[in-house]
Scaffold this active site. Structure first.
Site, PDB file in Angstrom:
ATOM      1  N   ASP A 155      35.722  63.170  -2.558  1.00  0.00           N
ATOM      2  CA  ASP A 155      35.527  62.864  -3.976  1.00  0.00           C
ATOM      3  C   ASP A 155      34.101  63.144  -4.429  1.00  0.00           C
ATOM      4  O   ASP A 155      33.873  63.550  -5.557  1.00  0.00           O
ATOM      5  CB  ASP A 155      35.896  61.403  -4.244  1.00  0.00           C
ATOM      6  CG  ASP A 155      36.031  61.132  -5.740  1.00  0.00           C
ATOM      7  OD1 ASP A 155      36.617  61.967  -6.442  1.00  0.00           O
ATOM      8  OD2 ASP A 155      35.540  60.088  -6.206  1.00  0.00           O
ATOM      9  N   ASP A 156      33.122  62.941  -3.537  1.00  0.00           N
ATOM     10  CA  ASP A 156      31.716  63.159  -3.910  1.00  0.00           C
ATOM     11  C   ASP A 156      31.442  64.648  -4.121  1.00  0.00           C
ATOM     12  O   ASP A 156      30.686  65.026  -5.005  1.00  0.00           O
ATOM     13  CB  ASP A 156      30.789  62.609  -2.823  1.00  0.00           C
ATOM     14  CG  ASP A 156      31.110  61.159  -2.517  1.00  0.00           C
ATOM     15  OD1 ASP A 156      31.001  60.328  -3.420  1.00  0.00           O
ATOM     16  OD2 ASP A 156      31.509  60.862  -1.368  1.00  0.00           O
ATOM     17  N   LYS A 215      38.307  52.208  -4.917  1.00  0.00           N
ATOM     18  CA  LYS A 215      38.900  53.521  -5.218  1.00  0.00           C
ATOM     19  C   LYS A 215      40.423  53.453  -5.214  1.00  0.00           C
ATOM     20  O   LYS A 215      41.094  54.023  -6.074  1.00  0.00           O
ATOM     21  CB  LYS A 215      38.451  54.554  -4.169  1.00  0.00           C
ATOM     22  CG  LYS A 215      37.117  55.217  -4.518  1.00  0.00           C
ATOM     23  CD  LYS A 215      37.322  56.533  -5.257  1.00  0.00           C
ATOM     24  CE  LYS A 215      36.215  56.807  -6.236  1.00  0.00           C
ATOM     25  NZ  LYS A 215      35.152  57.651  -5.790  1.00  0.00           N
ATOM     26  N   GLU A 274      34.878  59.432   1.523  1.00  0.00           N
ATOM     27  CA  GLU A 274      34.132  58.788   0.447  1.00  0.00           C
ATOM     28  C   GLU A 274      32.768  58.309   0.940  1.00  0.00           C
ATOM     29  O   GLU A 274      32.679  57.583   1.941  1.00  0.00           O
ATOM     30  CB  GLU A 274      34.952  57.586  -0.049  1.00  0.00           C
ATOM     31  CG  GLU A 274      34.504  57.026  -1.358  1.00  0.00           C
ATOM     32  CD  GLU A 274      34.693  57.994  -2.506  1.00  0.00           C
ATOM     33  OE1 GLU A 274      33.785  58.041  -3.353  1.00  0.00           O
ATOM     34  OE2 GLU A 274      35.706  58.693  -2.575  1.00  0.00           O
ATOM     35  N   ASP A 275      31.709  58.739   0.257  1.00  0.00           N
ATOM     36  CA  ASP A 275      30.356  58.238   0.508  1.00  0.00           C
ATOM     37  C   ASP A 275      29.880  58.435   1.957  1.00  0.00           C
ATOM     38  O   ASP A 275      29.279  57.551   2.564  1.00  0.00           O
ATOM     39  CB  ASP A 275      30.233  56.762   0.087  1.00  0.00           C
ATOM     40  CG  ASP A 275      30.220  56.625  -1.437  1.00  0.00           C
ATOM     41  OD1 ASP A 275      30.248  57.670  -2.114  1.00  0.00           O
ATOM     42  OD2 ASP A 275      30.199  55.498  -1.952  1.00  0.00           O
ATOM     43  N   TYR A 302      34.851  48.917 -10.277  1.00  0.00           N
ATOM     44  CA  TYR A 302      34.234  50.089  -9.666  1.00  0.00           C
ATOM     45  C   TYR A 302      32.796  50.199 -10.147  1.00  0.00           C
ATOM     46  O   TYR A 302      32.169  49.197 -10.459  1.00  0.00           O
ATOM     47  CB  TYR A 302      35.080  51.354  -9.918  1.00  0.00           C
ATOM     48  CG  TYR A 302      34.764  52.379  -8.858  1.00  0.00           C
ATOM     49  CD1 TYR A 302      35.001  52.081  -7.521  1.00  0.00           C
ATOM     50  CD2 TYR A 302      34.144  53.572  -9.164  1.00  0.00           C
ATOM     51  CE1 TYR A 302      34.640  52.960  -6.518  1.00  0.00           C
ATOM     52  CE2 TYR A 302      33.777  54.454  -8.162  1.00  0.00           C
ATOM     53  CZ  TYR A 302      34.032  54.137  -6.848  1.00  0.00           C
ATOM     54  OH  TYR A 302      33.653  55.001  -5.855  1.00  0.00           O
ATOM     55  N   ARG A 361      26.229  56.474   2.805  1.00  0.00           N
ATOM     56  CA  ARG A 361      25.574  56.844   1.537  1.00  0.00           C
ATOM     57  C   ARG A 361      26.394  56.249   0.386  1.00  0.00           C
ATOM     58  O   ARG A 361      27.081  56.954  -0.331  1.00  0.00           O
ATOM     59  CB  ARG A 361      25.503  58.370   1.419  1.00  0.00           C
ATOM     60  CG  ARG A 361      24.612  58.871   0.298  1.00  0.00           C
ATOM     61  CD  ARG A 361      24.982  60.270  -0.121  1.00  0.00           C
ATOM     62  NE  ARG A 361      26.348  60.391  -0.571  1.00  0.00           N
ATOM     63  CZ  ARG A 361      26.773  60.091  -1.794  1.00  0.00           C
ATOM     64  NH1 ARG A 361      25.936  59.632  -2.696  1.00  0.00           N
ATOM     65  NH2 ARG A 361      28.047  60.258  -2.125  1.00  0.00           N
ATOM     66  N   ASN A 365      33.303  60.354 -15.315  1.00  0.00           N
ATOM     67  CA  ASN A 365      33.735  59.407 -14.288  1.00  0.00           C
ATOM     68  C   ASN A 365      34.805  60.051 -13.412  1.00  0.00           C
ATOM     69  O   ASN A 365      35.797  60.571 -13.928  1.00  0.00           O
ATOM     70  CB  ASN A 365      34.306  58.166 -15.001  1.00  0.00           C
ATOM     71  CG  ASN A 365      34.498  57.002 -14.061  1.00  0.00           C
ATOM     72  OD1 ASN A 365      34.883  57.176 -12.907  1.00  0.00           O
ATOM     73  ND2 ASN A 365      34.218  55.812 -14.545  1.00  0.00           N
ATOM     74  N   ASN A 425      24.780  57.458 -10.101  1.00  0.00           N
ATOM     75  CA  ASN A 425      25.229  56.067 -10.189  1.00  0.00           C
ATOM     76  C   ASN A 425      24.425  55.208  -9.214  1.00  0.00           C
ATOM     77  O   ASN A 425      23.920  55.710  -8.241  1.00  0.00           O
ATOM     78  CB  ASN A 425      26.718  55.974  -9.788  1.00  0.00           C
ATOM     79  CG  ASN A 425      27.622  56.533 -10.850  1.00  0.00           C
ATOM     80  OD1 ASN A 425      27.418  56.297 -12.024  1.00  0.00           O
ATOM     81  ND2 ASN A 425      28.636  57.284 -10.441  1.00  0.00           N
TER      82      ASN A 425
END
Length: 591
Positions: free
Chosen positions: A305-306, A210, A282-283, A139, A192, A491, A447
């Protein structure tokens, strides 16, 4: 067990199991996993046995040299393997030695992905037993580079690719996936990826990574995890010109075309897998992430999650840090650099927890939290031009453009970076925060490592060793004035696997804010005195499976309390139940 039945029908070898042992209405095999996640008993005689050659090429059942003499005879493996019989422990030792010889992180990543395609259980055994060493490989930060080069290193497809070509046929595409019992989907549209921007179809590395953590750290069965990339094109010119690019060669679709594809996808997911499948966004870029969460949060089991995962882990870190910096949550002033998904998500959850603790209205607790974006301090005079999700943070104050000036004006006790821009916590900024705090809490969360707002060394050096520091990507311990400081890593891997497990074992049908707060409190409660003595505000990742079980139990308890759980009756001891439901990467014995 339904999945085992399916594996058997698909030609897998027979596993030793005890069909008489049941928990909570499901079947518990001798390895103790999956008991909460299946609704059907095994019919032991509905079995077909794979021939040796195909067995060795099936990653889910392949054990390499670990097949016993008896198994080699029973499953036609004689001559297909060298004569030596190995153990899983010896295989693990050999592979870890091989992986450690690689100097380039991307080579380690590729070696791990190859192993996952060859021998699934051994892959997860390595990851579970060496989590602190291998987490940065599978990851962040290495997965970011892997996504950038995904077209070049792409070998065998993992997960589903749903592009605009599949519009009108999304349900059919979902049915092409061989597994029917899916519990967790991680989906991205690649716009993103981490702090790296639009990587289009190559963002698939994120859902794959993930979900491997859902299994390794949270114990969710790999067969019930589905990575999905929705490809609507990319605005990344470099990728569009790259001959090895694996996605649609067109500019990103937006507006109605985009909305219709996402709507079709979310409808098809519920239709195909039922309402208890967790969809983790995600993203996605800010302009879509908030809208999707708001739109589907009331009709589907969704989690971002973001926005939410990052918020939970940071809130847990802040709550734990209070033992070192003193005071209650409401006694502190927070300043964020970055007002996107992560920044506003964290801010909202901190305000919610503060409101819960003090019984003050949310509007009041938000005033303790200030945000700075690319145009300066978010203040009320800017309200007209602000995006919707930033408006709750536009407080009364004169406009301030410069971040250092904002630090001096607000005098935060907690400084949080979620900007995606590296080295923005300069020497002057850190020294200013240290000048009005005995123990400033500094969290540089962006990150990968290159995008971190400051390094651990900078935080400790510029505060003369007084900072409590945590970052999004890992940093090595730092020695300052003869004392060794161990930086914490904020994390998301601490949270989403346990949260997902809690949702699965309770059969929850919605994700409620109270469940997120419960997860944060559970994680903060896992930090020991020994951790605090080292300046850590997060527990070591080496204990992550135990931590995930604690989080899962608290999340499940909250789901039952809120009436959102469907798996009844409620188990008596939720921690033990969560542990018993975790996937075990230990090899199975074949009859």
């Amino acid at each position: 067990m339904e999945s085992t039945l399916k594996e058997m029908r698909d030609g897998a070898s027979v596993l030793d199991m005890d069909p008489s042992s049941t928990v909570g209405g499901g079947v518990e095999d001798v390895y103790g996993e999956d008991c909460a996640t299946e609704d059907q008993l095994v019919t032991p005689w509905t079995v077909s046995v794979a021939s040796g050659y195909s067995l060795l090429r099936d990653p889910r059942h392949n054990k390499g040299l670990a097949y016993t003499e008896k198994e080699r005879d029973a499953h036609y493996l004689r001559g297909l393997l060298p004569p030596s019989v190995s153990t899983q422990q010896l295989q693990e030792k050999k592979l870890m030695q091989n992986i450690r010889q690689y100097q380039v992180p991307l080579q380690k990543y590729t070696a791990m992905m190859d192993l996952q395609e060859r021998n699934e259980r051994l892959f997860y055994k390595l990851l579970v037993d060496n989590v602190e060493e291998l987490l940065p490989v599978v990851y962040t930060p290495t997965v970011g580079e892997a996504c950038q080069k995904y077209g070049s290193i792409f070998r065998r497809p993992q997960g589903l690719y749903i592009s605009l070509k599949e519009k009108g046929k999304v349900l059919e595409v979902l049915k092409n996936w061989p597994e029917r019992s899916i519990q967790v989907i991680v989906v991205t549209d690649g716009e993103r990826i981490l702090g790296l921007g639009d990587l289009g179809c190559q963002g698939m590395g994120i859902p794959v990574g993930k979900l491997s953590l859902y299994t390794a750290l949270g114990g969710v069965r790999p067969s019930s995890c589905l990575p999905i990339t929705i490809d609507v094109g990319t605005n990344n010119e470099q990728l569009l010109k790259d001959e090895f690019y694996i996605g649609l060669r067109q500019r990103r679709a937006t507006g109605q075309e985009y909305t219709e594809l996402l709507d079709e996808f979310m409808t098809a997911v519920k239709q195909n897998y039922g309402e208890k499948v967790l969809v983790q966004f995600e993203d996605f870029a800010n302009h879509n992430a908030f809208d999707l969460l708001a739109k589907y949060g009331t009709t589907h089991l969704v989690f971002n999650d973001d926005i939410q995962g990052t918020a939970v882990v940071v809130l847990a870190g802040v709550v734990a840090a209070l033992k070192l910096i003193g005071g209650s949550l409401a006694d502190h002033t927070f300043l964020f650099l970055g007002a996107g998904e992560a920044g506003t998500g964290i801010a909202e959850l901190i305000a919610l927890e503060m409101s819960k603790q003090t019984k003050a209205p949310l509007g009041e607790t938000r005033k303790k939290i200030w945000l700075v974006d690319s145009k300066g301090l978010v203040v009320s005079s800017r309200k007209e031009s602000l995006q919707q999700f930033k408006k709750p943070w536009a407080h009364e104050h004169e406009p301030i453009m410069d971040f250092l000036d904002a630090v001096k004006a607000i005098k935060p006790t907690v400084l949080i970076g979620s900007s995606g821009v590296g080295r923005t916590f300069t020497k002057e900024v850190i020294e200013a925060v240290a000048s009005f705090n005995e123990k400033p809490l500094i969290m540089a969360l962006s990150n990968p490592t290159s995008q971190s707002e400051c390094t651990a060394e900078e935080a400790y050096t510029y505060t003369k060793g007084r900072a409590i520091f945590a970052s999004g990507s890992p940093f090595d311990p730092v020695e300052y004035n003869g004392k060794v400081f161990v930086p914490g890593q904020s994390n998301n891997a601490y949270i989403f696997p346990g949260l997902g497990l809690g949702i699965v074992i309770s059969g929850a049908i919605r994700v409620h804010d109270e469940m997120l707060l419960a997860a944060a409190e559970a994680l903060a409660g896992q930090v020991t005195k020994e951790n605090f003595d080292k300046g850590l505000i997060f527990p070591p990742l080496s204990n992550i499976r135990k931590i995930s079980a604690q989080i899962a139990a608290k999340v499940a308890a909250k789901a039952y309390e809120l009436g959102l759980a469907t798996r009844l009756p409620r188990p008596h001891n939720l921690v033990k139940y969560a542990e018993s439901c975790m996937y075990s990467p230990t090899y199975r014995s074949y009859r």
